[in-house]
Scaffold this motif. Structure first.
Motif, mmCIF file in Angstrom:
data_model
loop_
_atom_site.group_PDB
_atom_site.id
_atom_site.type_symbol
_atom_site.label_atom_id
_atom_site.label_comp_id
_atom_site.label_asym_id
_atom_site.label_seq_id
_atom_site.Cartn_x
_atom_site.Cartn_y
_atom_site.Cartn_z
ATOM 1 N N ASP A 19 1.102 -1.165 -0.107
ATOM 2 C CA ASP A 19 -0.147 0.297 -0.013
ATOM 3 C C ASP A 19 0.678 1.346 -0.062
ATOM 4 O O ASP A 19 0.497 2.057 -0.451
ATOM 5 C CB ASP A 19 -1.312 -0.045 1.340
ATOM 6 N N GLY A 20 2.159 1.077 0.639
ATOM 7 C CA GLY A 20 2.705 2.659 0.705
ATOM 8 C C GLY A 20 4.211 2.292 -0.366
ATOM 9 O O GLY A 20 5.089 3.360 -0.405
ATOM 10 N N GLY A 21 3.894 1.027 -1.570
ATOM 11 C CA GLY A 21 4.533 2.010 -2.593
ATOM 12 C C GLY A 21 5.414 0.839 -2.583
ATOM 13 O O GLY A 21 6.860 0.594 -3.889
ATOM 14 N N MET A 22 6.284 0.217 -1.634
ATOM 15 C CA MET A 22 6.795 -0.833 -1.461
ATOM 16 C C MET A 22 6.883 -2.116 -2.709
ATOM 17 O O MET A 22 6.120 -2.901 -2.272
ATOM 18 C CB MET A 22 7.640 -1.041 -0.300
ATOM 19 N N SER A 23 7.856 -2.561 -2.975
ATOM 20 C CA SER A 23 8.012 -4.360 -3.356
ATOM 21 C C SER A 23 7.703 -5.165 -2.704
ATOM 22 O O SER A 23 8.303 -5.111 -1.736
ATOM 23 C CB SER A 23 9.096 -3.946 -4.578
ATOM 24 N N PRO A 24 7.146 -6.229 -3.010
ATOM 25 C CA PRO A 24 7.433 -7.435 -2.184
ATOM 26 C C PRO A 24 8.490 -8.075 -1.735
ATOM 27 O O PRO A 24 8.674 -8.558 -0.680
ATOM 28 C CB PRO A 24 6.056 -8.145 -2.712
ATOM 29 N N VAL A 25 9.214 -7.985 -3.981
ATOM 30 C CA VAL A 25 10.825 -8.275 -2.666
ATOM 31 C C VAL A 25 11.787 -7.314 -2.141
ATOM 32 O O VAL A 25 12.123 -8.151 -1.375
ATOM 33 C CB VAL A 25 11.618 -8.243 -4.438
ATOM 34 N N VAL A 26 11.562 -6.802 -1.516
ATOM 35 C CA VAL A 26 12.480 -6.035 -1.019
ATOM 36 C C VAL A 26 12.177 -6.109 0.423
ATOM 37 O O VAL A 26 12.366 -5.867 1.540
ATOM 38 C CB VAL A 26 11.839 -3.782 -1.684
ATOM 39 N N TYR A 27 10.461 -5.843 0.661
ATOM 40 C CA TYR A 27 9.669 -6.387 1.839
ATOM 41 C C TYR A 27 10.284 -7.592 2.731
ATOM 42 O O TYR A 27 10.771 -7.375 3.676
ATOM 43 C CB TYR A 27 8.133 -6.666 2.505
#
Length: 324
Positions: free
Chosen positions: A230-238
């Protein structure tokens, strides 16, 4: 009349580690965690997906941790009996013809271990091990390095993961930022380290706050992933940040001087070092390392404290799941 030498007396007063404490370390807690996951999966099949995600986060952390112990033991010439992933019954094993190490995959996929020979003076005497290949007779520095090698590897993996994220997210916009990415990662690592330490300490004193057990990891992954996307972060980065945070948490937890954590063995090595230094100052022979009998009360007390803490955290998480 027969007499008893001082060596015989010391052997007579040694007390073995309580078997129930050994069983809890090897099987009890891992089996409890696994059964809890199974129960959660039966109540909500969707949780199984997040259990797999949690395993994907924990698996590299465990392997890297144990690899750290293994590498230091091998480089210092100590005998390594087994490198295993998981606990309980062996599902697969193979002995290396070159090193003699038994590589194993076990039934309960929560954790792992490196079995270094001669962890106690009793084991050395029982198995007739050469002192130069036994952990307990290695130098104090070697013992401390070995016991904290896993923690060090977790921290390094966390730092490397964050560095990779920084490079991946900034290189396209500022290629020169690649050179500074390790330093940028260190600041993020320090922030994560403070947060993980605070959560661990808060867990010990607050029923309603602090870090959860791995029972809550699937839910935390789901909640955090939604918030991140929702905040624009990539799932991979998360997930990369999640791996970094989990590794830091494992590192902090393992440094506690509680049986059977790495911090316990490092603390005992430190006590042996102080005893050696005291003997040297007084021009006395170097004393034998502390044996299981001498450490029995300390081992039992710290083991019970750790088990109580873990049970408290799990009970708190189960209570939250049931009552909200």
């Amino acid at each position: 009349m027969d007499t008893v030498s001082d060596g015989d007396k010391s052997m007579a007063i040694r007390k073995p580690t309580p078997q129930w404490l050994v069983d809890i370390e090897r099987y009890g807690l891992p089996l409890f965690i696994l059964l809890a996951f199974v129960a959660l999966g039966l109540t909500d099949p969707a949780i199984l997906l997040f259990v797999l995600a949690a395993a994907a986060v924990l698996a590299p952390s465990v392997i890297v941790h144990e690899w750290g112990h293994y590498i230091v033991a091998r480089r210092r010439g100590l005998l390594v009996k087994e490198f295993s992933i998981g606990f309980g019954k062996r599902l697969w094993s193979r002995r290396s013809s070159k090193t003699g190490v038994l590589w194993s995959l076990k039934a309960i996929p929560l954790g792992g271990s490196v079995d270094v020979a001669g962890m106690t003076t009793e084991e050395v005497a029982k198995d007739g091990l050469a002192r130069d290949t036994a952990y307990i007779y290695a130098s104090i520095w070697t013992r401390i390095r070995l016991t904290l090698a896993g923690v060090t590897m977790n921290v390094l993996l966390s730092w490397a993961t964050i560095t990779a994220v920084v490079i991946a997210t900034t290189a396209a916009h500022a290629p020169e930022a690649i050179l500074l990415s390790p330093l940028v990662a260190l600041t993020t690592l320090w922030t994560f380290l403070q947060g993980a330490a605070s959560a661990l300490m808060w867990s010990a004193v607050n029923w309603n706050g602090g870090a959860g057990s791995i029972l809550t990891l699937p839910e935390s992954i789901q909640t955090g992933l939604h918030a991140a996307t929702d905040g624009g972060m990539s799932p991979v980065v998360y997930f990369a940040f999640l791996v970094a945070l989990v590794n830091l948490s494992l590192a902090i937890f393992n440094t506690l001087p509680l049986y059977p954590l790495d911090g316990y063995h490092a603390f005992v090595a430190g006590m042996d070092g102080i005893r050696n230094l005291s003997a040297r100052i007084r021009h006395q022979p170097r004393p034998e390392p502390l044996n299981k009998g001498q450490l029995a009360n300390f081992t039992l007390a710290t083991g019970v404290l750790l088990a109580s803490f873990v049970i408290l955290i799990f009970a708190r998480d189960i209570f939250r799941m049931i009552f909200g």
